[in-house]
Design a protein around this motif. Structure first.
Motif, PDB file in Angstrom:
ATOM      1  N   ALA A   7       0.831  -1.210   0.000  1.00 53.55           N
ATOM      2  CA  ALA A   7       0.000   0.000   0.000  1.00 53.55           C
ATOM      3  C   ALA A   7       0.866   1.262   0.000  1.00 53.55           C
ATOM      4  CB  ALA A   7      -0.932  -0.005   1.207  1.00 53.55           C
ATOM      5  N   ILE A   8       1.943   1.239   0.761  1.00 51.08           N
ATOM      6  CA  ILE A   8       2.852   2.387   0.797  1.00 51.08           C
ATOM      7  C   ILE A   8       3.488   2.601  -0.571  1.00 51.08           C
ATOM      8  CG2 ILE A   8       5.050   3.230   1.737  1.00 51.08           C
ATOM      9  CD1 ILE A   8       4.182   1.816   4.393  1.00 51.08           C
ATOM     10  N   LEU A   9       3.915   1.514  -1.205  1.00 54.19           N
ATOM     11  CA  LEU A   9       4.533   1.629  -2.527  1.00 54.19           C
ATOM     12  C   LEU A   9       3.549   2.170  -3.552  1.00 54.19           C
ATOM     13  CD1 LEU A   9       6.583  -1.693  -2.539  1.00 54.19           C
ATOM     14  CD2 LEU A   9       7.449   0.631  -2.213  1.00 54.19           C
ATOM     15  N   VAL A  10       2.308   1.716  -3.499  1.00 55.42           N
ATOM     16  CA  VAL A  10       1.285   2.224  -4.417  1.00 55.42           C
ATOM     17  C   VAL A  10       1.067   3.714  -4.196  1.00 55.42           C
ATOM     18  CG1 VAL A  10      -1.177   2.121  -5.003  1.00 55.42           C
ATOM     19  CG2 VAL A  10       0.131   0.004  -4.770  1.00 55.42           C
TER      20      VAL A  10
ATOM     21  N   LEU B  89       3.205   5.863  -3.029  1.00 54.28           N
ATOM     22  CA  LEU B  89       4.369   6.581  -3.545  1.00 54.28           C
ATOM     23  C   LEU B  89       4.294   6.735  -5.068  1.00 54.28           C
ATOM     24  CD1 LEU B  89       7.173   4.997  -1.347  1.00 54.28           C
ATOM     25  CD2 LEU B  89       6.441   7.393  -1.334  1.00 54.28           C
ATOM     26  N   ILE B  90       3.908   5.654  -5.738  1.00 56.92           N
ATOM     27  CA  ILE B  90       3.792   5.712  -7.197  1.00 56.92           C
ATOM     28  C   ILE B  90       2.693   6.689  -7.601  1.00 56.92           C
ATOM     29  CG2 ILE B  90       3.148   4.389  -9.257  1.00 56.92           C
ATOM     30  CD1 ILE B  90       4.612   1.993  -7.882  1.00 56.92           C
ATOM     31  N   GLU B  91       1.564   6.645  -6.900  1.00 53.68           N
ATOM     32  CA  GLU B  91       0.467   7.575  -7.201  1.00 53.68           C
ATOM     33  C   GLU B  91       0.868   9.016  -6.928  1.00 53.68           C
ATOM     34  OE1 GLU B  91      -2.784   6.035  -4.897  1.00 53.68           O
ATOM     35  OE2 GLU B  91      -3.395   4.664  -6.500  1.00 53.68           O
ATOM     36  N   SER B  92       1.855   9.205  -6.050  1.00 51.30           N
ATOM     37  CA  SER B  92       2.333  10.555  -5.730  1.00 51.30           C
ATOM     38  C   SER B  92       3.398  11.041  -6.704  1.00 51.30           C
ATOM     39  CB  SER B  92       2.893  10.596  -4.309  1.00 51.30           C
ATOM     40  OG  SER B  92       1.889  10.309  -3.381  1.00 51.30           O
TER      41      SER B  92
ATOM     42  N   LEU C  33      11.770   3.149  -7.649  1.00 48.34           N
ATOM     43  CA  LEU C  33      11.224   2.582  -6.422  1.00 48.34           C
ATOM     44  C   LEU C  33      11.517   1.080  -6.351  1.00 48.34           C
ATOM     45  CD1 LEU C  33       9.671   3.276  -3.877  1.00 48.34           C
ATOM     46  CD2 LEU C  33       7.552   2.920  -5.148  1.00 48.34           C
ATOM     47  N   ALA C  34      11.362   0.382  -7.470  1.00 47.03           N
ATOM     48  CA  ALA C  34      11.664  -1.049  -7.509  1.00 47.03           C
ATOM     49  C   ALA C  34      13.137  -1.290  -7.172  1.00 47.03           C
ATOM     50  CB  ALA C  34      11.323  -1.620  -8.880  1.00 47.03           C
TER      51      ALA C  34
END
Length: 79
Positions: free
Chosen positions: A35-38, A40-43, A50-51
């Protein structure tokens, strides 16, 4: 109100699908991390960058865990 409930339900379903995909790909990510990674990507964070960071953090964690196991083993033998 019903629209908001439907949006929340859709978001939860999407998160669950992403988590299932993550598991199928053996990423080792838990729901919270995913959820945090999603977010960040949405931001606007670059997904490839990120990967790379996630892979590097996993590698570093493995190195630290190995060092800790070795230290515990040495301690057990009185070294």
């Amino acid at each position: 109100m019903a629209e908001q409930d439907r949006t929340k339900a859709e978001a939860a379903e999407t998160a669950e699908v992403l988590f299932e995909m993550s598991n199928l790909l053996n990423t080792g990510l838990d729901k919270q991390t995913l959820a945090i990674l999603v977010e960040l990507i949405e931001s606007g964070v670059n997904p490839e960058a990120l990967a790379h960071v996630v892979k590097e953090l996993k590698r570093e964690a493995a190195v630290l865990q190995q060092a800790q196991r070795e230290a515990e083993a040495a301690s057990a033998f009185g070294l």
